[in-house]
Write an enzyme that holds these catalytic residues in place. Structure first.
Site, PDB file in Angstrom:
ATOM      1  N   GLY A  14       0.841  -1.205   0.000  1.00 52.90           N
ATOM      2  CA  GLY A  14       0.000   0.000   0.000  1.00 52.90           C
ATOM      3  C   GLY A  14       0.872   1.251   0.000  1.00 52.90           C
ATOM      4  O   GLY A  14       1.875   1.302   0.713  1.00 52.90           O
ATOM      5  N   ARG A  75       1.017  -5.274  -5.224  1.00 51.77           N
ATOM      6  CA  ARG A  75       1.179  -6.410  -4.299  1.00 51.77           C
ATOM      7  C   ARG A  75       1.337  -7.615  -5.223  1.00 51.77           C
ATOM      8  O   ARG A  75       0.373  -8.035  -5.854  1.00 51.77           O
ATOM      9  CB  ARG A  75      -0.053  -6.558  -3.414  1.00 51.77           C
ATOM     10  CG  ARG A  75      -0.365  -5.299  -2.581  1.00 51.77           C
ATOM     11  CD  ARG A  75      -1.506  -5.586  -1.629  1.00 51.77           C
ATOM     12  NE  ARG A  75      -2.184  -4.388  -1.159  1.00 51.77           N
ATOM     13  CZ  ARG A  75      -1.789  -3.641  -0.131  1.00 51.77           C
ATOM     14  NH1 ARG A  75      -0.709  -3.952   0.534  1.00 51.77           N
ATOM     15  NH2 ARG A  75      -2.493  -2.591   0.244  1.00 51.77           N
ATOM     16  N   ASP A 106       5.647  -4.705   6.197  1.00 49.64           N
ATOM     17  CA  ASP A 106       6.060  -6.072   6.532  1.00 49.64           C
ATOM     18  C   ASP A 106       6.055  -7.028   5.337  1.00 49.64           C
ATOM     19  O   ASP A 106       6.957  -7.853   5.196  1.00 49.64           O
ATOM     20  CB  ASP A 106       5.123  -6.643   7.609  1.00 49.64           C
ATOM     21  CG  ASP A 106       5.732  -6.478   8.978  1.00 49.64           C
ATOM     22  OD1 ASP A 106       6.947  -6.210   9.051  1.00 49.64           O
ATOM     23  OD2 ASP A 106       4.996  -6.627   9.968  1.00 49.64           O
ATOM     24  N   THR A 128       4.414   2.693   5.699  1.00 48.06           N
ATOM     25  CA  THR A 128       3.004   2.256   5.660  1.00 48.06           C
ATOM     26  C   THR A 128       2.201   3.134   6.605  1.00 48.06           C
ATOM     27  O   THR A 128       2.684   3.466   7.698  1.00 48.06           O
ATOM     28  CB  THR A 128       2.816   0.773   6.059  1.00 48.06           C
ATOM     29  OG1 THR A 128       1.438   0.572   6.417  1.00 48.06           O
ATOM     30  CG2 THR A 128       3.681   0.347   7.236  1.00 48.06           C
ATOM     31  N   ASP A 130      -0.086   2.269   8.343  1.00 49.51           N
ATOM     32  CA  ASP A 130      -0.558   1.483   9.491  1.00 49.51           C
ATOM     33  C   ASP A 130       0.377   1.562  10.700  1.00 49.51           C
ATOM     34  O   ASP A 130      -0.038   1.241  11.821  1.00 49.51           O
ATOM     35  CB  ASP A 130      -0.717   0.013   9.095  1.00 49.51           C
ATOM     36  CG  ASP A 130      -1.632  -0.175   7.889  1.00 49.51           C
ATOM     37  OD1 ASP A 130      -2.496   0.692   7.677  1.00 49.51           O
ATOM     38  OD2 ASP A 130      -1.474  -1.181   7.172  1.00 49.51           O
ATOM     39  N   ASP A 132       2.536  -0.462  11.516  1.00 49.20           N
ATOM     40  CA  ASP A 132       2.485  -1.794  12.135  1.00 49.20           C
ATOM     41  C   ASP A 132       3.729  -2.642  11.870  1.00 49.20           C
ATOM     42  O   ASP A 132       3.649  -3.869  11.855  1.00 49.20           O
ATOM     43  CB  ASP A 132       1.232  -2.544  11.653  1.00 49.20           C
ATOM     44  CG  ASP A 132       1.234  -2.758  10.142  1.00 49.20           C
ATOM     45  OD1 ASP A 132       2.070  -2.139   9.456  1.00 49.20           O
ATOM     46  OD2 ASP A 132       0.412  -3.535   9.650  1.00 49.20           O
ATOM     47  N   ARG A 174      -5.274  -1.911   8.790  1.00 48.14           N
ATOM     48  CA  ARG A 174      -5.233  -3.363   8.568  1.00 48.14           C
ATOM     49  C   ARG A 174      -5.519  -4.097   9.876  1.00 48.14           C
ATOM     50  O   ARG A 174      -6.587  -3.892  10.432  1.00 48.14           O
ATOM     51  CB  ARG A 174      -3.871  -3.775   7.988  1.00 48.14           C
ATOM     52  CG  ARG A 174      -3.908  -5.130   7.322  1.00 48.14           C
ATOM     53  CD  ARG A 174      -2.580  -5.474   6.721  1.00 48.14           C
ATOM     54  NE  ARG A 174      -2.299  -4.733   5.512  1.00 48.14           N
ATOM     55  CZ  ARG A 174      -2.777  -5.061   4.317  1.00 48.14           C
ATOM     56  NH1 ARG A 174      -3.513  -6.117   4.153  1.00 48.14           N
ATOM     57  NH2 ARG A 174      -2.489  -4.335   3.271  1.00 48.14           N
TER      58      ARG A 174
END
Ligand code: F6P
Length: 328
Positions: A14, A75, A106, A128, A130, A132, A174
């Site tokens: 993303g 992706r 990741d 990202t 996120d 994360d 996510r």
């Protein structure tokens, strides 16, 4: 590693505001070190398809303030297969790439690990919305996405306040709640639902709306991380319990676009710089991470095992801000 002459740079997964600033930093640091820089388009898929563009100091000009990624992103399913990765290795040989800087999250870094095992050195730059990625406190794009969501919710609040309504807003992230919790704190949400924290809906959402009403509030803002459920479902449950019909907003991909904030541009510039410095100084197969404000290199394999936890004290802080006194 021998002295490197040419590297590739790609963005994958993303997109995130600040990716372009990272591409600029990678290119210019490479050129400064006498290293040629090739942009690989469409992430790992571009490496498979030999889809590239030469990057120069000029071609990465005026990128600091541009959202999205000039290298496009994807992706790639094919890169998850052995044959896809072998094609990617062939492209690296064909183009004479001594290493690749991979900008993403990741998923991108799992791909980076596989490629490094096939003999192509990779350095990862975390980007990202996120936030994360376990090995780093911060990922490029998070601040911009938070600010976009905050701006949307501030606007929503104006009309919720005028009409004395309840609003349920779904934000991205996510499987993680970093974005939701940060945004919830910044907008003074009545309640925030994140996937990491199993809530008691009756107590933590319905109870908080009730307590807020008793404390004098006439409008309510509920922030839901997409990983914790849908805004629609949450709205339905509120309707069933309280008889009020909340408005539903899903901010969605708007959070991934727009002009990157100063924090994202600055972090992207430093991370891109250090990614190339790692190669220039003979290192590779690491992720560039921020820890306690500084930049560190973490071996990819180790980085992928690292976990980062939500700062749950934010829940407590939000409650104090909301009520300013104890409530039942
Ligand atoms: O990882 C970034 C992210 O925007 C997530 O927050 C979201 O779940 C996902 O990507 C959406 O992906 P897609 O681009 O496939 O809609």
């Amino acid at each position: 590693m021998e002295q490197i002459k040419r590297i590739g740079v790609l963005t994958s997964g993303g997109d995130a505001p600040g990716m372009n600033a990272a591409v600029r930093a990678v290119t210019r640091t490479a050129l400064f070190n006498g290293i040629e820089c090739i942009g690989i388009r469409r992430g790992w898929q571009g490496l498979i398809n030999c889809d590239f563009v030469r990057l120069s100091r000029e071609s990465v000009g005026h990128l600091l303030s541009r959202g999205g990624t000039i290298l496009y992103t994807a992706r790639s399913e094919e890169f998850m297969t052995e044959s896809g990765r072998q094609k990617a290795v062939s492209t690296c040989r064909m183009l004479g790439l001594d290493g690749v800087v991979a900008i993403g999250g990741d998923g991108t870094f799992r791909g980076a690990l596989e490629l490094s095992r096939l003999g192509v050195p990779v350095v990862g730059v975390p980007a990202t919305i996120d936030n994360d990625v376990g090995c780093t406190n911060y990922t490029i794009g998070f601040d911009s996405a938070c600010n976009t969501a905050i701006e949307c919710i501030d606007k929503l609040r104006d009309t919720m306040q005028s009409h004395e309504r309840c609003s349920v807003v779904e934000v991205m992230g996510r499987n993680a709640g970093f974005l939701a919790l940060y945004v919830g704190t910044a907008v003074g949400a009545t309640a925030v639902l994140v996937p990491e924290h199993k809530l008691d809906f009756e107590k933590d959402v319905i109870g908080r709306i009730r307590a807020s009403r008793l404390a004098g509030y006439t409008h309510f803002m509920i922030v839901v991380a997409e990983g914790a459920g849908s805004a629609m479902e949450v709205g339905e449950k509120i309707h069933e319990a309280l008889g009020i019909r909340p408005t539903i907003s899903v901010i969605g991909h708007i959070q991934r676009g727009g002009v990157p904030t100063g924090r994202d541009r600055e972090t992207a510039t430093r991370m891109g710089y250090y990614a190339v410095q790692a190669f220039a100084e003979g290192r590779g197969n690491c992720i560039i991470a921020t820890q306690e404000g500084g930049i560190v290199e973490i071996p990819i394999e180790e980085a992928l095992t690292m976990k980062k936890h939500l700062q749950m004290d934010r829940y407590q802080i939000m409650e104090v801000m909301q009520f300013g006194s104890k409530h039942e």
